[in-house]
Design a protein around this motif. Structure first.
Motif, PDB file in Angstrom:
ATOM      1  N   ASN A  58       0.822  -1.236   0.004  1.00  0.00           N
ATOM      2  CA  ASN A  58      -0.037   0.038  -0.047  1.00  0.00           C
ATOM      3  C   ASN A  58       0.941   1.310   0.033  1.00  0.00           C
ATOM      4  O   ASN A  58       0.402   2.298  -0.501  1.00  0.00           O
ATOM      5  CB  ASN A  58      -0.853   0.140   1.164  1.00  0.00           C
ATOM      6  N   LEU A  59       1.796   1.179   0.813  1.00  0.00           N
ATOM      7  CA  LEU A  59       2.735   2.517   0.724  1.00  0.00           C
ATOM      8  C   LEU A  59       3.386   2.831  -0.454  1.00  0.00           C
ATOM      9  O   LEU A  59       3.694   3.994  -1.042  1.00  0.00           O
ATOM     10  CB  LEU A  59       3.908   2.056   1.895  1.00  0.00           C
ATOM     11  N   ARG A  70       4.483  12.509   2.540  1.00  0.00           N
ATOM     12  CA  ARG A  70       5.298  11.613   3.283  1.00  0.00           C
ATOM     13  C   ARG A  70       4.632  10.623   3.818  1.00  0.00           C
ATOM     14  O   ARG A  70       3.475  10.681   4.551  1.00  0.00           O
ATOM     15  CB  ARG A  70       6.251  12.234   4.309  1.00  0.00           C
ATOM     16  N   PHE A  71       5.083   9.007   3.690  1.00  0.00           N
ATOM     17  CA  PHE A  71       4.577   7.884   4.337  1.00  0.00           C
ATOM     18  C   PHE A  71       5.218   7.313   5.401  1.00  0.00           C
ATOM     19  O   PHE A  71       6.625   7.456   5.086  1.00  0.00           O
ATOM     20  CB  PHE A  71       4.095   7.171   3.117  1.00  0.00           C
ATOM     21  N   TYR A  72       4.561   6.878   6.421  1.00  0.00           N
ATOM     22  CA  TYR A  72       5.268   5.958   7.428  1.00  0.00           C
ATOM     23  C   TYR A  72       4.558   4.906   7.570  1.00  0.00           C
ATOM     24  O   TYR A  72       3.324   4.717   7.602  1.00  0.00           O
ATOM     25  CB  TYR A  72       5.226   6.718   8.699  1.00  0.00           C
ATOM     26  N   GLY A  73       5.410   3.582   7.485  1.00  0.00           N
ATOM     27  CA  GLY A  73       4.551   2.335   7.689  1.00  0.00           C
ATOM     28  C   GLY A  73       5.176   1.715   8.968  1.00  0.00           C
ATOM     29  O   GLY A  73       6.454   1.669   9.242  1.00  0.00           O
ATOM     30  N   LEU A  74       4.368   1.174   9.839  1.00  0.00           N
ATOM     31  CA  LEU A  74       4.668   0.277  10.962  1.00  0.00           C
ATOM     32  C   LEU A  74       4.248  -0.992  10.921  1.00  0.00           C
ATOM     33  O   LEU A  74       3.123  -1.306  10.408  1.00  0.00           O
ATOM     34  CB  LEU A  74       4.033   1.365  12.289  1.00  0.00           C
ATOM     35  N   VAL A  97       8.995   7.412   1.757  1.00  0.00           N
ATOM     36  CA  VAL A  97       8.436   6.363   2.768  1.00  0.00           C
ATOM     37  C   VAL A  97       9.632   5.856   3.968  1.00  0.00           C
ATOM     38  O   VAL A  97      10.788   5.664   3.490  1.00  0.00           O
ATOM     39  CB  VAL A  97       8.109   5.184   1.969  1.00  0.00           C
ATOM     40  N   HIS A  98       9.080   5.806   5.046  1.00  0.00           N
ATOM     41  CA  HIS A  98       9.906   5.453   6.128  1.00  0.00           C
ATOM     42  C   HIS A  98       9.050   4.545   6.933  1.00  0.00           C
ATOM     43  O   HIS A  98       8.014   4.343   7.179  1.00  0.00           O
ATOM     44  CB  HIS A  98      10.159   6.650   7.138  1.00  0.00           C
ATOM     45  N   LEU A  99       9.925   3.446   7.567  1.00  0.00           N
ATOM     46  CA  LEU A  99       9.602   2.164   8.084  1.00  0.00           C
ATOM     47  C   LEU A  99       9.747   2.250   9.648  1.00  0.00           C
ATOM     48  O   LEU A  99      10.976   2.762  10.130  1.00  0.00           O
ATOM     49  CB  LEU A  99       9.971   0.984   7.596  1.00  0.00           C
ATOM     50  N   ILE A 100       8.750   1.925  10.438  1.00  0.00           N
ATOM     51  CA  ILE A 100       9.102   1.687  11.995  1.00  0.00           C
ATOM     52  C   ILE A 100       8.573   0.266  12.266  1.00  0.00           C
ATOM     53  O   ILE A 100       7.569  -0.246  11.953  1.00  0.00           O
ATOM     54  CB  ILE A 100       8.147   2.640  12.558  1.00  0.00           C
ATOM     55  N   GLU A 101       9.677  -0.279  13.145  1.00  0.00           N
ATOM     56  CA  GLU A 101       9.221  -1.480  13.693  1.00  0.00           C
ATOM     57  C   GLU A 101       8.363  -1.411  15.117  1.00  0.00           C
ATOM     58  O   GLU A 101       9.094  -0.608  15.961  1.00  0.00           O
ATOM     59  CB  GLU A 101      10.332  -2.619  14.084  1.00  0.00           C
TER      60      GLU A 101
END
Length: 218
Positions: A58-59, A70-74, A97-101
């Motif tokens: 989706n991102l 700006r997109f952030y995915g967790l 796009v930035h990812l977060i655990e």
């Protein structure tokens, strides 16, 4: 914390191998995702957070459609995030796009990003997988900007589809630890009421999917 660790281990176990062909198969039955992305319409320079981003499908799609956002995915699964990182790098959108655990049910999980609130928050076929799904909804609403929107699509109760189809689908979903939430609509109504927000809710594909948008007051 213990519950989050257990959930992370479970998701890693479930998707350790599936993540490699996840997007090829899920496009046939995770219906409504592209409609959600079409409806996002984030403001120029806006921020979008997806809670439970999985492989990043989706991102990537949304970032290409809205290059000014700006997109952030967790996600709680390290295995899924590794696949998402590869997909984002392949798409050439790493700067967007930035990812977060982390745990979607943790209300403080995004605090380290330095973003006080997000313009759009996405739950795409994730609430049916999160054991503490109500807490996950509440956590997302906590970091929603004034005038922002929460977009939700997930498995419905299949009310207008044949009984045999519903029985077979639910049995199959249980094998992946997926539980369509029969109380999703009432929970969204309660959340919207608590926030003084508007709620648009409808069923897609004869009840196959639930689709909702919560709009926060400005």
């Amino acid at each position: 914390m213990r519950k989050a660790v257990e959930t992370a281990r479970l998701m890693d176990a479930v998707y350790r191998n599936q993540r490699h062909f996840y997007d090829l198969t899920r496009k046939y039955y995770l219906l409504g995702r592209d409609q959600l992305i079409s409806d996002l319409q984030p403001p120029r320079g806006g921020t979008v957070l997806e809670l439970g981003c999985g492989t990043g499908r989706n991102l990537v799609t949304a970032a290409r459609r809205y290059p000014d956002a700006r997109f952030y995915g967790l996600d709680i699964s390290r295995n899924m995030l590794e696949t998402a990182e590869k997909n984002i790098k392949r798409a050439g959108i790493g700067d967007q796009v930035h990812l977060i655990e982390g745990d979607a049910a943790d209300p403080f999980v995004t605090e380290g990003l330095g973003i006080p609130a997000f313009d759009r928050i996405i739950y795409s076929y994730t609430l049916s997988m999160i054991p503490v799904w109500r807490e996950a909804l509440a956590a997302g609403s906590r970091c929603l900007a004034e005038g922002g929107r929460i977009h939700v699509v997930d498995f419905g109760q299949q009310g207008r589809l044949p009984a045999w189809f519903r029985k077979a689908l639910f049995k199959w979903l249980r094998s992946f630890h997926v539980s369509p939430r029969s109380e999703l609509k009432s929970e969204l109504e309660a959340l919207a009421e608590r926030k003084g927000a508007g709620l648009e809710y409808r069923q897609l594909y004869r009840g196959y999917a639930d689709y909702a948008v919560i709009t926060s007051a400005e």
